[in-house]
Design a protein around this motif. Structure first.
Motif, mmCIF file in Angstrom:
data_model
loop_
_atom_site.group_PDB
_atom_site.id
_atom_site.type_symbol
_atom_site.label_atom_id
_atom_site.label_comp_id
_atom_site.label_asym_id
_atom_site.label_seq_id
_atom_site.Cartn_x
_atom_site.Cartn_y
_atom_site.Cartn_z
ATOM 1 N N UNK A 132 33.097 37.512 44.928
ATOM 2 C CA UNK A 132 32.917 38.371 43.950
ATOM 3 C C UNK A 132 32.893 40.453 45.036
ATOM 4 N N UNK A 133 33.054 39.819 46.121
ATOM 5 C CA UNK A 133 33.528 41.216 47.102
ATOM 6 C C UNK A 133 34.971 41.793 47.286
ATOM 7 N N UNK A 134 35.542 39.731 47.254
ATOM 8 C CA UNK A 134 37.454 39.884 47.442
ATOM 9 C C UNK A 134 37.353 40.842 45.748
ATOM 10 N N UNK A 135 36.636 40.109 45.117
ATOM 11 C CA UNK A 135 37.292 40.725 43.588
ATOM 12 C C UNK A 135 36.893 42.717 43.396
ATOM 13 N N UNK A 141 31.615 44.162 35.828
ATOM 14 C CA UNK A 141 30.659 44.609 36.813
ATOM 15 C C UNK A 141 30.596 42.951 37.393
ATOM 16 N N UNK A 142 30.736 43.067 38.471
ATOM 17 C CA UNK A 142 30.532 41.715 39.089
ATOM 18 C C UNK A 142 28.974 41.819 39.938
ATOM 19 N N UNK A 143 28.527 40.465 39.344
ATOM 20 C CA UNK A 143 26.432 40.692 39.900
ATOM 21 C C UNK A 143 26.690 39.051 40.383
ATOM 22 N N UNK A 144 25.546 39.337 42.037
ATOM 23 C CA UNK A 144 25.741 37.622 42.135
ATOM 24 C C UNK A 144 23.680 38.065 42.942
ATOM 25 N N UNK A 145 23.590 36.715 42.877
ATOM 26 C CA UNK A 145 22.317 35.857 43.817
ATOM 27 C C UNK A 145 22.639 36.898 44.817
ATOM 28 N N UNK A 170 39.933 44.511 44.364
ATOM 29 C CA UNK A 170 40.925 44.524 43.303
ATOM 30 C C UNK A 170 40.789 45.576 42.751
ATOM 31 N N UNK A 171 39.693 45.773 42.390
ATOM 32 C CA UNK A 171 39.165 46.477 40.938
ATOM 33 C C UNK A 171 37.922 47.890 41.316
ATOM 34 N N UNK A 172 38.571 48.975 41.917
ATOM 35 C CA UNK A 172 38.697 49.653 42.285
ATOM 36 C C UNK A 172 37.311 50.466 41.244
ATOM 37 N N UNK A 223 44.006 44.260 39.542
ATOM 38 C CA UNK A 223 43.676 46.277 39.899
ATOM 39 C C UNK A 223 44.152 46.303 38.082
ATOM 40 N N UNK A 224 44.797 45.388 37.538
ATOM 41 C CA UNK A 224 45.201 46.146 36.134
ATOM 42 C C UNK A 224 43.743 46.494 35.197
#
Length: 66
Positions: A27-30, A13-17, A33-35, A5-6
């Motif tokens: 990535x969904x969990x991340x 950017x959170x990129x996944x296949x 935390x990262x709005x 969150x900091x």
């Protein structure tokens, strides 16, 4: 995890296949935390997006950096 969150002063950017269930969940969990994170799911791709869907991967990277 406790400090995700900091990450408020930088783009994220959170990129996944879409076929990579383990890293989709991470990535969904991340993203929770990262709005401000940009969440990208690349269709018809597993763990190696850059090999499986190189054009979509490159488009997502270029969009993020421009």
């Amino acid at each position: 995890w406790d400090r995700l969150s900091e990450l408020s002063s930088m783009p994220v950017q959170l990129m996944t296949g879409a076929l990579d269930a383990k890293f989709e969940a991470i990535a969904d969990q991340m993203a929770q935390q990262i709005s401000h994170a940009r969440r990208v799911r690349v269709p018809d791709s597993g763990h190696t997006i850059y090999l499986e869907q190189p054009e979509l991967w490159l488009d997502a990277i270029n969009t993020f950096f421009h």
